[in-house]
Scaffold this motif. Structure first.
Motif, PDB file in Angstrom:
ATOM      1  N   ALA A  69       0.827  -1.207   0.000  1.00  0.00           N
ATOM      2  CA  ALA A  69       0.000   0.000   0.000  1.00  0.00           C
ATOM      3  C   ALA A  69       0.860   1.255   0.000  1.00  0.00           C
ATOM      4  CB  ALA A  69      -0.929   0.000   1.208  1.00  0.00           C
ATOM      5  N   ARG A  70       1.959   1.233   0.721  1.00  0.00           N
ATOM      6  CA  ARG A  70       2.834   2.401   0.799  1.00  0.00           C
ATOM      7  C   ARG A  70       3.402   2.749  -0.571  1.00  0.00           C
ATOM      8  NH1 ARG A  70       6.657   1.804   5.561  1.00  0.00           N
ATOM      9  NH2 ARG A  70       4.621   1.756   6.548  1.00  0.00           N
ATOM     10  N   PHE A  71       3.779   1.749  -1.358  1.00  0.00           N
ATOM     11  CA  PHE A  71       4.312   2.023  -2.687  1.00  0.00           C
ATOM     12  C   PHE A  71       3.218   2.469  -3.655  1.00  0.00           C
ATOM     13  CE2 PHE A  71       7.882  -0.767  -1.337  1.00  0.00           C
ATOM     14  CZ  PHE A  71       8.877   0.190  -1.466  1.00  0.00           C
ATOM     15  N   TRP A  72       1.996   1.974  -3.476  1.00  0.00           N
ATOM     16  CA  TRP A  72       0.910   2.361  -4.370  1.00  0.00           C
ATOM     17  C   TRP A  72       0.435   3.780  -4.125  1.00  0.00           C
ATOM     18  CZ3 TRP A  72      -0.560   0.707  -8.836  1.00  0.00           C
ATOM     19  CH2 TRP A  72      -0.264  -0.594  -9.211  1.00  0.00           C
ATOM     20  N   ILE A  73       0.709   4.329  -2.943  1.00  0.00           N
ATOM     21  CA  ILE A  73       0.288   5.706  -2.662  1.00  0.00           C
ATOM     22  C   ILE A  73       0.934   6.672  -3.654  1.00  0.00           C
ATOM     23  CG2 ILE A  73       0.450   7.593  -0.980  1.00  0.00           C
ATOM     24  CD1 ILE A  73       0.069   5.468   1.210  1.00  0.00           C
ATOM     25  N   MET A  74       2.231   6.511  -3.907  1.00  0.00           N
ATOM     26  CA  MET A  74       2.914   7.415  -4.837  1.00  0.00           C
ATOM     27  C   MET A  74       2.409   7.219  -6.266  1.00  0.00           C
ATOM     28  SD  MET A  74       4.548   9.418  -3.051  1.00  0.00           S
ATOM     29  CE  MET A  74       5.256  10.339  -4.383  1.00  0.00           C
ATOM     30  N   ALA A 111       5.048   9.585 -17.899  1.00  0.00           N
ATOM     31  CA  ALA A 111       6.328   8.942 -17.594  1.00  0.00           C
ATOM     32  C   ALA A 111       6.509   8.796 -16.083  1.00  0.00           C
ATOM     33  CB  ALA A 111       7.473   9.751 -18.189  1.00  0.00           C
ATOM     34  N   ARG A 112       6.128   9.810 -15.327  1.00  0.00           N
ATOM     35  CA  ARG A 112       6.221   9.700 -13.866  1.00  0.00           C
ATOM     36  C   ARG A 112       5.300   8.593 -13.355  1.00  0.00           C
ATOM     37  NH1 ARG A 112       3.667  13.238  -9.256  1.00  0.00           N
ATOM     38  NH2 ARG A 112       4.617  12.184  -7.497  1.00  0.00           N
ATOM     39  N   LEU A 113       4.101   8.507 -13.919  1.00  0.00           N
ATOM     40  CA  LEU A 113       3.177   7.462 -13.511  1.00  0.00           C
ATOM     41  C   LEU A 113       3.757   6.077 -13.806  1.00  0.00           C
ATOM     42  CD1 LEU A 113       0.412   6.493 -12.492  1.00  0.00           C
ATOM     43  CD2 LEU A 113      -0.407   6.742 -14.835  1.00  0.00           C
ATOM     44  N   LEU A 114       4.323   5.897 -14.980  1.00  0.00           N
ATOM     45  CA  LEU A 114       4.928   4.607 -15.314  1.00  0.00           C
ATOM     46  C   LEU A 114       6.104   4.291 -14.383  1.00  0.00           C
ATOM     47  CD1 LEU A 114       4.809   4.725 -19.211  1.00  0.00           C
ATOM     48  CD2 LEU A 114       3.406   3.355 -17.659  1.00  0.00           C
ATOM     49  N   TYR A 115       6.899   5.291 -14.047  1.00  0.00           N
ATOM     50  CA  TYR A 115       8.024   5.105 -13.139  1.00  0.00           C
ATOM     51  C   TYR A 115       7.532   4.658 -11.766  1.00  0.00           C
ATOM     52  CZ  TYR A 115      11.955   6.330 -10.135  1.00  0.00           C
ATOM     53  OH  TYR A 115      12.956   6.298  -9.205  1.00  0.00           O
ATOM     54  N   GLU A 116       6.496   5.318 -11.258  1.00  0.00           N
ATOM     55  CA  GLU A 116       5.975   4.965  -9.942  1.00  0.00           C
ATOM     56  C   GLU A 116       5.329   3.580  -9.944  1.00  0.00           C
ATOM     57  OE1 GLU A 116       6.501   6.503  -7.226  1.00  0.00           O
ATOM     58  OE2 GLU A 116       7.182   8.437  -7.918  1.00  0.00           O
ATOM     59  N   VAL A 117       4.624   3.244 -11.025  1.00  0.00           N
ATOM     60  CA  VAL A 117       4.024   1.914 -11.112  1.00  0.00           C
ATOM     61  C   VAL A 117       5.112   0.849 -11.206  1.00  0.00           C
ATOM     62  CG1 VAL A 117       2.651   0.405 -12.616  1.00  0.00           C
ATOM     63  CG2 VAL A 117       1.825   2.683 -12.043  1.00  0.00           C
ATOM     64  N   TYR A 118       6.184   1.145 -11.934  1.00  0.00           N
ATOM     65  CA  TYR A 118       7.289   0.200 -12.027  1.00  0.00           C
ATOM     66  C   TYR A 118       7.899  -0.086 -10.663  1.00  0.00           C
ATOM     67  CZ  TYR A 118      11.950  -1.577 -12.981  1.00  0.00           C
ATOM     68  OH  TYR A 118      13.085  -2.323 -12.961  1.00  0.00           O
ATOM     69  N   TRP A 119       8.124   0.960  -9.874  1.00  0.00           N
ATOM     70  CA  TRP A 119       8.740   0.748  -8.575  1.00  0.00           C
ATOM     71  C   TRP A 119       7.772   0.175  -7.537  1.00  0.00           C
ATOM     72  CZ3 TRP A 119      13.498  -0.009  -7.501  1.00  0.00           C
ATOM     73  CH2 TRP A 119      14.463   0.503  -8.328  1.00  0.00           C
ATOM     74  N   SER A 120       6.488   0.403  -7.737  1.00  0.00           N
ATOM     75  CA  SER A 120       5.548  -0.171  -6.771  1.00  0.00           C
ATOM     76  C   SER A 120       5.281  -1.621  -7.107  1.00  0.00           C
ATOM     77  CB  SER A 120       4.261   0.625  -6.737  1.00  0.00           C
ATOM     78  OG  SER A 120       3.621   0.589  -7.978  1.00  0.00           O
TER      79      SER A 120
END
Length: 120
Positions: A69-74, A111-120
Motif C-alpha cells: 500500500a505504501r508504494f501504491w500511494i505514490m 512517464a512519472r506514472l509509469l516510473y511509480e508503477v514500475y517501482w511499486s
C-alpha cells in the motif's frame, strides 16, 4: 486489518469522497453545468479516496502487506496529476501554441506514472 480510530476516520473520509465524486460526476452529465470543472472535481475526489484507501491499508495492515500500500500511494498521486493538468489546459481558452506544452506536460506526467508503477 486493525480497527483503530485512525482507520475509522480514513474509512469515513473514503466513503464521503466516493459519494461526492459520484454526485459531481452525475451533475456533470446534466446539460446546464460546467462539465470540465465537475469532471475534474469528480476525478479529484475519486483520486483522493483511492489515496486514502491506500493510506488506510498502510496503517491497518501488518508488515509486509502494508509496504504494498505504501508504494501504491505514490502511484496514485502520480495518477491524480494527469487530470489536474488536463483541467489546467481545458478550462480557459488557451491559444493553439500551448498545445505543444500540454502534450509535453502530459507525457512527463505519464512517464512519472509509469516510473511509480514500475517501482511499486
Amino acid at each position: 486489518m486493525h480497527l483503530t480510530p485512525i482507520s475509522v476516520a480514513y474509512f469515513a473520509q473514503i466513503v464521503l469522497m466516493t459519494i461526492t465524486s459520484v454526485f459531481l460526476f452525475y451533475r456533470s452529465r446534466q446539460p446546464a453545468s460546467n462539465v470540465p470543472l465537475l469532471r475534474f472535481s469528480s476525478a479529484s475526489f475519486a483520486g483522493m479516496a483511492s489515496i486514502l484507501a491506500a493510506m488506510l491499508c498502510d496503517g491497518a495492515l501488518n508488515a509486509p502487506w502494508n509496504l504494498y500500500a505504501r508504494f501504491w500511494i505514490m502511484s496514485l498521486v502520480a495518477l491524480q496529476s494527469i487530470p489536474l493538468f488536463g483541467l489546467l489546459y481545458s478550462i480557459p481558452s488557451w491559444d493553439a501554441r500551448y498545445r505543444r506544452e500540454f502534450v509535453i506536460v502530459l507525457l512527463l506526467s505519464s512517464a512519472r506514472l509509469l516510473y511509480e508503477v514500475y517501482w511499486s
